[in-house]
Design a protein around this motif. Structure first.
Motif, PDB file in Angstrom:
ATOM      1  N   LYS A 196     -11.879   1.435   0.372  1.00 44.90           N
ATOM      2  CA  LYS A 196     -11.924   0.264  -0.500  1.00 44.90           C
ATOM      3  C   LYS A 196     -10.649  -0.558  -0.361  1.00 44.90           C
ATOM      4  O   LYS A 196     -10.706  -1.792  -0.278  1.00 44.90           O
ATOM      5  CB  LYS A 196     -12.126   0.700  -1.948  1.00 44.90           C
ATOM      6  CG  LYS A 196     -12.237  -0.473  -2.916  1.00 44.90           C
ATOM      7  CD  LYS A 196     -12.457   0.016  -4.353  1.00 44.90           C
ATOM      8  CE  LYS A 196     -12.509  -1.179  -5.301  1.00 44.90           C
ATOM      9  NZ  LYS A 196     -12.698  -0.749  -6.719  1.00 44.90           N
ATOM     10  N   ARG A 197      -9.494   0.144  -0.338  1.00 50.09           N
ATOM     11  CA  ARG A 197      -8.221  -0.576  -0.199  1.00 50.09           C
ATOM     12  C   ARG A 197      -8.144  -1.255   1.155  1.00 50.09           C
ATOM     13  O   ARG A 197      -7.666  -2.395   1.266  1.00 50.09           O
ATOM     14  CB  ARG A 197      -7.041   0.405  -0.365  1.00 50.09           C
ATOM     15  CG  ARG A 197      -5.679  -0.291  -0.336  1.00 50.09           C
ATOM     16  CD  ARG A 197      -5.472  -1.121  -1.567  1.00 50.09           C
ATOM     17  NE  ARG A 197      -4.202  -1.845  -1.574  1.00 50.09           N
ATOM     18  CZ  ARG A 197      -4.068  -3.141  -1.386  1.00 50.09           C
ATOM     19  NH1 ARG A 197      -5.141  -3.879  -1.156  1.00 50.09           N
ATOM     20  NH2 ARG A 197      -2.882  -3.716  -1.441  1.00 50.09           N
TER      21      ARG A 197
ATOM     22  N   PHE B 279      -6.210   4.314   6.604  1.00 52.79           N
ATOM     23  CA  PHE B 279      -7.280   4.722   7.505  1.00 52.79           C
ATOM     24  C   PHE B 279      -7.963   6.018   7.057  1.00 52.79           C
ATOM     25  O   PHE B 279      -8.931   6.451   7.674  1.00 52.79           O
ATOM     26  CB  PHE B 279      -6.742   4.870   8.929  1.00 52.79           C
ATOM     27  CG  PHE B 279      -6.241   3.566   9.503  1.00 52.79           C
ATOM     28  CD1 PHE B 279      -7.072   2.476   9.598  1.00 52.79           C
ATOM     29  CD2 PHE B 279      -4.934   3.437   9.942  1.00 52.79           C
ATOM     30  CE1 PHE B 279      -6.621   1.267  10.105  1.00 52.79           C
ATOM     31  CE2 PHE B 279      -4.470   2.247  10.449  1.00 52.79           C
ATOM     32  CZ  PHE B 279      -5.312   1.150  10.527  1.00 52.79           C
ATOM     33  N   ASP B 280      -7.475   6.643   5.980  1.00 49.03           N
ATOM     34  CA  ASP B 280      -8.167   7.805   5.429  1.00 49.03           C
ATOM     35  C   ASP B 280      -9.456   7.346   4.747  1.00 49.03           C
ATOM     36  O   ASP B 280      -9.514   6.260   4.140  1.00 49.03           O
ATOM     37  CB  ASP B 280      -7.273   8.539   4.422  1.00 49.03           C
ATOM     38  CG  ASP B 280      -6.138   9.289   5.098  1.00 49.03           C
ATOM     39  OD1 ASP B 280      -6.197   9.453   6.337  1.00 49.03           O
ATOM     40  OD2 ASP B 280      -5.197   9.709   4.391  1.00 49.03           O
TER      41      ASP B 280
ATOM     42  N   VAL C 282       0.856  -1.197   0.000  1.00 49.55           N
ATOM     43  CA  VAL C 282       0.000   0.000   0.000  1.00 49.55           C
ATOM     44  C   VAL C 282       0.885   1.238   0.000  1.00 49.55           C
ATOM     45  O   VAL C 282       1.936   1.257   0.635  1.00 49.55           O
ATOM     46  CB  VAL C 282      -0.963   0.031   1.206  1.00 49.55           C
ATOM     47  CG1 VAL C 282      -1.917  -1.139   1.182  1.00 49.55           C
ATOM     48  CG2 VAL C 282      -0.201   0.068   2.523  1.00 49.55           C
ATOM     49  N   ASP C 283       0.433   2.267  -0.717  1.00 48.89           N
ATOM     50  CA  ASP C 283       1.175   3.525  -0.758  1.00 48.89           C
ATOM     51  C   ASP C 283       0.320   4.690  -0.297  1.00 48.89           C
ATOM     52  O   ASP C 283       0.554   5.845  -0.657  1.00 48.89           O
ATOM     53  CB  ASP C 283       1.716   3.779  -2.169  1.00 48.89           C
ATOM     54  CG  ASP C 283       0.615   3.801  -3.221  1.00 48.89           C
ATOM     55  OD1 ASP C 283      -0.563   3.615  -2.855  1.00 48.89           O
ATOM     56  OD2 ASP C 283       0.937   4.004  -4.406  1.00 48.89           O
TER      57      ASP C 283
END
Length: 500
Positions: free
Chosen positions: A426-427, A420-421, A415-416
């Motif tokens: 979805k990610r 938690f935003d 992940v980049d």
């Protein structure tokens, strides 16, 4: 004086003019004789993760030679819960390379870490220290890679409140005096750890600081430099012992507990590691993270649910592993991203002439490529059994190197973004979760147990003992049950205050 001893703070290294890895029995005897040392302390780790002690008053050279050659008997059933009293006699044998002059004793005493051996004179198969040794040997044998590691040891020091120069709540990161009250304590501890052989990188105050009633809680951290995983474990154990002993001498309390109150920063034991071959790091290739490093990361992630069974050993561990607290909850990795489980920190892989830019009159700074790139496992905390935790990481690194789909798995779990935003929901939903309790951790170890038993590294009895130990907490829903019960939560905090 040679390059291994120059400026080394360990008095034995300085006097013997050799690295500690080359210490012999004759070296120890010579140092004891030449410095009029009358007491030797055997130190060895129990199943609770704390150093135990056996003291010897040296009454002759023959006596000293005898204990260094043959060690001594101890009662294993009092040190390990899984050993029956009827067959519990075992030996503790000193490891000469760990010898150090006790930095906190009023009179000169020599301390030496020991290994456990059974009645037949073989290494105790269930000893955490021997499990780590086996795990590293198998990694080297099967892959050709050695694993180096270092820990970030976080702790809170608790003292009477001072009204002058109060630090800002939860804003203590790298704070200096007078807002940081315990910098001198930390520096004294660092020097003592270094004199005992610890390879320290730096120390600083951490984020956590707060006041409850008349008590002040200040969080600090001591970070080490990479070394063999066996030595990394030893120095963490010694460091915790020195910090606690020094705190007692100061008349204050110190804790490595993962969580001591809701809503405030918990304390982790982040572990950085790197794979080495022929003395060179294998973590970077052509200026980028290597496939070897990515495969190791895949192994860490794939076994991460069960690694918590070695690195997160009480219910309070899972009060720290919650979202938005810079502690991981999801199984993923990323670069310089503190919301991930495995983080790839800055590794000096870009431009290295920054010192010349910062110092315009200095034009002859010698710049050579550095090999500092590590990857950081962020789930463990101060409750960990350091030896079995690092053993599990060695197994996980080998597991990743042997996985057929390791690179594909690493790509899938990368992940980049801050997961938690809101815009990244979805990610986040695509990622698997770490265990949320000791019970779930035990279940994860049950599912992945066979991997740890390969090559006779962990015994089935040891793993079953860990599973049983974790399940006894019966904490399936403890976080939810204590959510609005601060007094009940405090009881748990007090129970596990001096964990590890």
């Amino acid at each position: 004086m040679n390059q291994y001893t120059e400026m080394n703070p360990n008095p034995l290294v300085q006097y013997l003019n050799k690295p500690s890895t080359e210490f012999t029995k004759q070296d120890i005897i010579r140092y004891v004789e030449d410095h009029d040392i009358s007491m030797i302390n055997f130190r060895y780790c129990g199943w609770d993760g704390r150093l135990k002690t056996l003291n010897f008053v040296i009454n002759s050279k023959q006596h000293l030679d005898s204990i260094l050659s043959y060690g001594e008997r101890v009662d294993g059933s009092s040190l390990f819960s899984f050993i029956e009293a009827g067959s519990s006699d075992m030996y503790v044998i000193p490891r000469y390379k760990t010898a150090f002059l006790n930095p906190l004793s009023d009179e000169p005493q020599l301390d030496i870490l020991c290994s456990y051996y059974n009645k037949d004179g073989d290494p105790l198969a269930s000893s955490p220290e021997y499990i780590l040794r086996k795990a590293h040997e198998v990694l080297v044998e099967k892959t050709g890679y050695k694993l180096e590691a270092m820990g970030e040891l976080e702790y809170y020091i608790i003292s009477d409140k001072e009204d002058l120069f109060q630090a800002t709540d939860q804003k203590g990161y790298h704070e200096a005096e007078p807002f940081s009250k315990w910098g001198d304590f930390r520096k004294k501890a660092m020097l003592a750890i270094a004199q005992a052989g610890g390879l320290i990188k730096y120390g600083h105050s951490e984020v956590g600081n707060f006041v409850v009633d008349n008590l002040e809680y200040e969080q600090n951290e001591i970070e080490f430099t990479p070394t063999s995983i066996e030595d990394a474990a030893d120095q963490l154990i010694i460091a915790k012992w020195i910090l606690r002993t020094l705190a007692y001498q100061y008349g204050v309390t110190i804790t490595f507990a993962p969580k001591i109150t809701a809503g405030k920063a918990g304390s982790g034991l982040h572990i950085h590691c790197r794979l080495m071959k022929d003395g060179k790091s294998q973590m970077v290739e052509d200026g980028k993270l290597s496939d070897v490093a990515k495969k190791a990361i895949a192994g860490f992630l794939d076994l991460s649910p069960s690694i918590t069974a070695f690195g997160n050993l009480n219910p309070m561990s899972y009060f720290r592993l919650v979202p938005h607290q810079e502690a991981p909850t999801n199984i993923c990795w990323g670069d310089r991203n503190r919301s991930v489980l495995v983080r790839v920190p800055l590794g000096w892989t870009g431009k290295l002439d920054m010192a010349e830019d910062a110092n315009p009159i200095q034009k002859d700074i010698s710049i050579t490529p550095l090999e500092r790139q590590t990857v950081e496992l962020r789930s463990p905390d101060g409750s960990a059994d350091v030896y079995t935790l690092l053993a599990a990481m060695a197994i996980a690194a080998r597991h990743g190197l042997e996985m057929d789909n390791a690179l594909e798995f690493a790509k899938k779990t990368y992940v980049d973004v801050n997961i938690f935003d809101k815009e990244n929901k979805k990610r986040l939903a695509e990622l698997n979760h770490l265990p949320a309790s000791c019970w779930e951790s035990a279940e994860s170890l049950e599912k992945q147990k066979s991997i740890y038993m390969q090559n006779d590294i962990f015994t089935e009895g040891t793993l079953n003992g860990i599973i049983s130990y974790l399940k006894k907490y019966n904490d399936h829903n403890l976080r939810e049950e204590l959510k609005d019960k601060p007094e009940e939560l405090l009881k748990f905090v007090e129970t596990f205050f001096h964990c590890g």
